[in-house]
Design an enzyme around this catalytic site. Structure first.
Site, PDB file in Angstrom:
ATOM      1  CG  ASN A   1      -1.695   1.319   1.383  1.00  0.00           C
ATOM      2  OD1 ASN A   1      -1.965   1.937   0.491  1.00  0.00           O
ATOM      3  ND2 ASN A   1      -2.176   1.434   2.461  1.00  0.00           N
TER       4      ASN A   1
ATOM      5  CE  LYS B   1       0.253   3.286   4.688  1.00  0.00           C
ATOM      6  NZ  LYS B   1       0.190   3.613   6.224  1.00  0.00           N
TER       7      LYS B   1
ATOM      8  CG  HIS C   1      -5.799   2.111   5.239  1.00  0.00           C
ATOM      9  ND1 HIS C   1      -5.238   2.749   6.144  1.00  0.00           N
ATOM     10  CD2 HIS C   1      -4.722   1.121   4.992  1.00  0.00           C
ATOM     11  CE1 HIS C   1      -3.864   2.446   6.331  1.00  0.00           C
ATOM     12  NE2 HIS C   1      -3.595   1.426   5.615  1.00  0.00           N
TER      13      HIS C   1
ATOM     14  CD  GLU D   1      -2.745   5.773   6.723  1.00  0.00           C
ATOM     15  OE1 GLU D   1      -2.724   5.575   5.498  1.00  0.00           O
ATOM     16  OE2 GLU D   1      -1.753   5.008   7.566  1.00  0.00           O
TER      17      GLU D   1
ATOM     18  CD  GLU E   1      -3.818  -2.671   7.177  1.00  0.00           C
ATOM     19  OE1 GLU E   1      -2.562  -2.849   6.907  1.00  0.00           O
ATOM     20  OE2 GLU E   1      -4.336  -1.551   7.031  1.00  0.00           O
TER      21      GLU E   1
ATOM     22  N   GLY F   1       2.449   2.013  10.698  1.00  0.00           N
ATOM     23  CA  GLY F   1       3.357   3.013  10.325  1.00  0.00           C
ATOM     24  C   GLY F   1       3.946   3.516  11.896  1.00  0.00           C
TER      25      GLY F   1
ATOM     26  CB  SER G   1       5.178  -2.148  11.936  1.00  0.00           C
ATOM     27  OG  SER G   1       4.782  -0.683  12.051  1.00  0.00           O
TER      28      SER G   1
END
Ligand code: PEP
Length: 259
Positions: free
Chosen positions: A9, A11, A97, A99, A169, A175, A215
């Site tokens: 991904n 991003k 996701h 985010e 996730e 991240g 991660s």
């Protein structure tokens, strides 16, 4: 038997030049990659999906969008529809996701709608769920995952389990450099697979791919992929460099060939 999926991904990273460079170099690797049980996917930013799929045409690399509108078409400035993605012959699309959930108020109902519209256009959703650190610390992980699954799959038909990929996730691991331990990840993946068994059937539960994201990197991918219910990774940071992406694909290949 389920494949191992190594999905990068990207991003909001990589412009045109970097996308071209990565794809050209990936072609060189992909022509030597003959393990069909390890599936490569990359998710570039919207403007570069076409160039990525052109450069990777005929290669064993799937291309994924990072989001889609839940609307068919119309006055939704800035949105991208499933039919537009389908016109680019997009194979996959990430939805839900964390985010998007955090910065764009995406809800489980919205994710459900996106799942349905993508599938209508023959695009396989990579549907993300996961708990926050506060929820994990409060002992709410199982309840949160079940509630997300219930919302994202409410009245959603599945025939084989191949229609969708689920990505677990944990938000606290995305991240942050902090990875869930293999035991924590396996526990969540087993819970998710069990949910599909109870709410659909054992065949669907056995067929559905459940990826871990948070991660993942070359150093920890093998121990994560060694867990029985982890079928691959949805990988951000470590998938941006070709070298580490390829390393993770190679590790997955070795692992599956040793089974
Ligand atoms: C992600 O983008 O879904 C992700 C898991 O990122 P990272 O691997 O950088 O934690």
């Amino acid at each position: 038997m389920r494949q191992i999926i190594i999905a990068g991904n990207w991003k909001m990273n990589k412009g045109l030049f970097e996308t071209e460079q990565f794809c050209k170099e990936l072609v060189q690797f992909a022509t030597t990659h003959h393990e069909e049980r390890v599936r490569m996917i990359i998710a570039p930013a919207f403007p570069f999906l076409k160039i990525a799929s052109t450069l990777l045409l005929g290669q064993p690399v799937g291309i994924s969008a990072q989001d889609v509108s839940s609307h068919e078409d119309g006055a939704f400035t800035g949105e991208i529809s499933a039919s537009m993605l389908s016109s680019l012959e997009m194979q996959f699309c990430i939805i839900g996701h964390s985010e998007r959930r955090q910065y764009h108020q995406e809800s489980d109902t919205g994710v459900r709608d996106k799942q349905l519209i993508l599938r209508e256009y023959g695009i396989k959703p990579i549907l993300c769920i996961g708990e926050t650190l506060a929820q994990r610390d409060a002992g709410e992980t199982s309840a949160v995952l079940i509630s997300q699954l219930e919302g994202c799959f409410k009245d959603v038909p599945l025939e084989s389990g191949e229609e969708v990929i689920v990505a677990y996730e944990p938000v606290w691991a995305i991240g942050t450099g902090r990875t869930a331990s293999p035991a924590q990840a396996q526990e969540a993946h087993a819970l998710i697979r069990n949910w599909f068994e109870e709410n659909y059937n054992p065949e669907i539960a056995a067929a559905i791919h459940i990826l871990y994201g948070g991660s993942v990197k070359p150093d920890n991918i093998v121990e994560l992929l060694s867990c029985p219910d982890i079928d691959g990774g949805l990988i951000g940071g470590a998938a941006l460099k070709l070298e580490s992406y390829v390393q993770m694909v190679q590790s997955a290949t070795k692992l599956i060939q040793s089974r």
